[in-house]
Design an enzyme around this catalytic site. Sequence first.
Site, PDB file in Angstrom:
ATOM      1  N   ARG A  89       0.662  -1.264   0.023  1.00 18.89           N
ATOM      2  CA  ARG A  89      -0.045   0.092  -0.022  1.00 18.89           C
ATOM      3  C   ARG A  89       0.983   1.262  -0.039  1.00 18.89           C
ATOM      4  NH1 ARG A  89      -2.924  -3.889   1.772  1.00 18.89           N
ATOM      5  NH2 ARG A  89      -1.130  -4.474   2.851  1.00 18.89           N
ATOM      6  N   THR A  90       1.836   1.340   0.945  1.00 20.81           N
ATOM      7  CA  THR A  90       2.566   2.757   1.100  1.00 20.81           C
ATOM      8  C   THR A  90       3.324   2.972  -0.235  1.00 20.81           C
ATOM      9  OG1 THR A  90       2.754   1.977   3.484  1.00 20.81           O
ATOM     10  CG2 THR A  90       4.260   3.772   2.614  1.00 20.81           C
ATOM     11  N   LYS A 118      26.917  -5.186  -2.921  1.00 18.83           N
ATOM     12  CA  LYS A 118      28.341  -5.277  -2.843  1.00 18.83           C
ATOM     13  C   LYS A 118      28.808  -4.649  -1.661  1.00 18.83           C
ATOM     14  CE  LYS A 118      27.704  -3.485  -7.381  1.00 18.83           C
ATOM     15  NZ  LYS A 118      28.042  -2.801  -8.561  1.00 18.83           N
ATOM     16  N   ARG A 139      11.401   3.573   2.984  1.00 20.56           N
ATOM     17  CA  ARG A 139      11.061   2.762   4.178  1.00 20.56           C
ATOM     18  C   ARG A 139      12.211   1.856   4.468  1.00 20.56           C
ATOM     19  NH1 ARG A 139       5.708  -1.212   4.794  1.00 20.56           N
ATOM     20  NH2 ARG A 139       4.902   0.915   5.053  1.00 20.56           N
ATOM     21  N   HIS A 172       5.479   5.812  11.560  1.00 21.42           N
ATOM     22  CA  HIS A 172       4.973   5.692   9.929  1.00 21.42           C
ATOM     23  C   HIS A 172       4.266   6.889   9.977  1.00 21.42           C
ATOM     24  CE1 HIS A 172       3.581   4.070   6.326  1.00 21.42           C
ATOM     25  NE2 HIS A 172       3.183   2.700   6.750  1.00 21.42           N
TER      26      HIS A 172
HETATM   27  N1   CP Z   1      -0.116  -0.045   5.913  1.00 20.70           N
HETATM   28  C1   CP Z   1       0.915  -0.077   5.495  1.00 20.70           C
HETATM   29  O1   CP Z   1       1.974   0.365   5.685  1.00 20.70           O
HETATM   30  O2   CP Z   1       0.783  -1.087   4.212  1.00 20.70           O
HETATM   31  P1   CP Z   1       2.215  -1.859   3.449  1.00 20.70           P
HETATM   32  O3   CP Z   1       2.950  -2.558   4.366  1.00 20.70           O
HETATM   33  O4   CP Z   1       1.493  -2.763   2.421  1.00 20.70           O
HETATM   34  O5   CP Z   1       2.863  -0.340   3.001  1.00 20.70           O
END
Ligand code: CP
Length: 361
Positions: A89-90, A118, A139, A172
């Site tokens: 999703r993110t 590497k 992320r 997050h």
């Molecule tokens: N809610 C969320 O962060 O979903 P993903 O891990 O699929 O990005």
Amino acid sequence: MTNKRMVDIAWEPFSALPVDQKTPYLMQPDGTPYHTLFAQQFDYALLDRLTQLASEIRGVAKTRAGMCFLHELVCHKRAMLYFSQPSSRTFLSFLSACQILGVQTGEVRDTATSSEFKGESREDSVRTFSSYFDMIIMRTPEKGLAEHTAWMLSNSERPIPIINAGSGQDQHPTQALLDIYTLVRSFEHIGGLRDRTVVFVGDLARGRTVRSLSYLLTNYPNIRQVFIAPQPLQICDDVLANLRNKGVEHRCSDDFRASIPEADAIYMTRVQDEWDKEKGESSRIDTSRFHFGPEQLKLLQPHAILMHPLPRREEISTAVDRDPRAMYWRQMRNGMWIRTALIAMTFGCDKRIHEYYRQNL
Ligand code: CP
């Protein structure tokens, strides 16, 4: 708030600051975020501005002419999507957000395909991205890497904004933004996001979405927070300390059934067993009392909503998916709009969107 410059502070003293003292280093002179690292960067006024912008973008995007307008806005910018931890999703909502605004994208989703394989350090990798891109959306499993990257690039010849798309078990912030947007939209015609009870359920100890949303909710008046979890997965003390400091009413319990009728919103989360210290640790915890199915639905108030950051496992039965109170699919789509708004704001084109909206809708 008086802005401060990252070039005026070394990494060690910066990293040692409490989050609220880091915020002035992360914002632009007009009060919008440059780097988006923490939920605590967003106060009520900024959240209001951002959620309104997301709704305006949603409105503008309904027509071909509107989409063409949005697509032109920052077509001269490029964004790197650096996701060294799994995401659906993110990643996809940020990708869609970039596409809506005409931002061109590159991506690394598996460090085995980059020069990190590497032996290149994460720091050198992101420094490399900054040579080619105008923004990094990242992320990572490492707590603090987004923050260090932001400081490092701000002190380089190629300072570019960093958006934290999930860092370790810590934060997050953009998930919390989409959660707030979902709550604001859900209650906008029935008194707004005030005087409500939000019930968090599941793995609250390791769920970064809960941490970030708990912080953001303290910006809204009289939002009671209830944390429902088996003891080993209960919310951490730093989140509770923040609520105590701000005088926010809250409660921890393991009685899910009793908390359902008082909820205006229930925020379910899955067991985050990817963070287990030893294999099978989470499976020894009985989480069966923390599931939501047709029986729990009968206890939910008619106006209340059921949320989940997703992905889900068995904590929400698919049997409740079609109930209008099941908000998680709309919540997910809201992520695309709020992330589009955040990128637009970061690149300074929010006023043009506002003007277009005012003139055409
Ligand atoms: N809610 C969320 O962060 O979903 P993903 O891990 O699929 O990005």
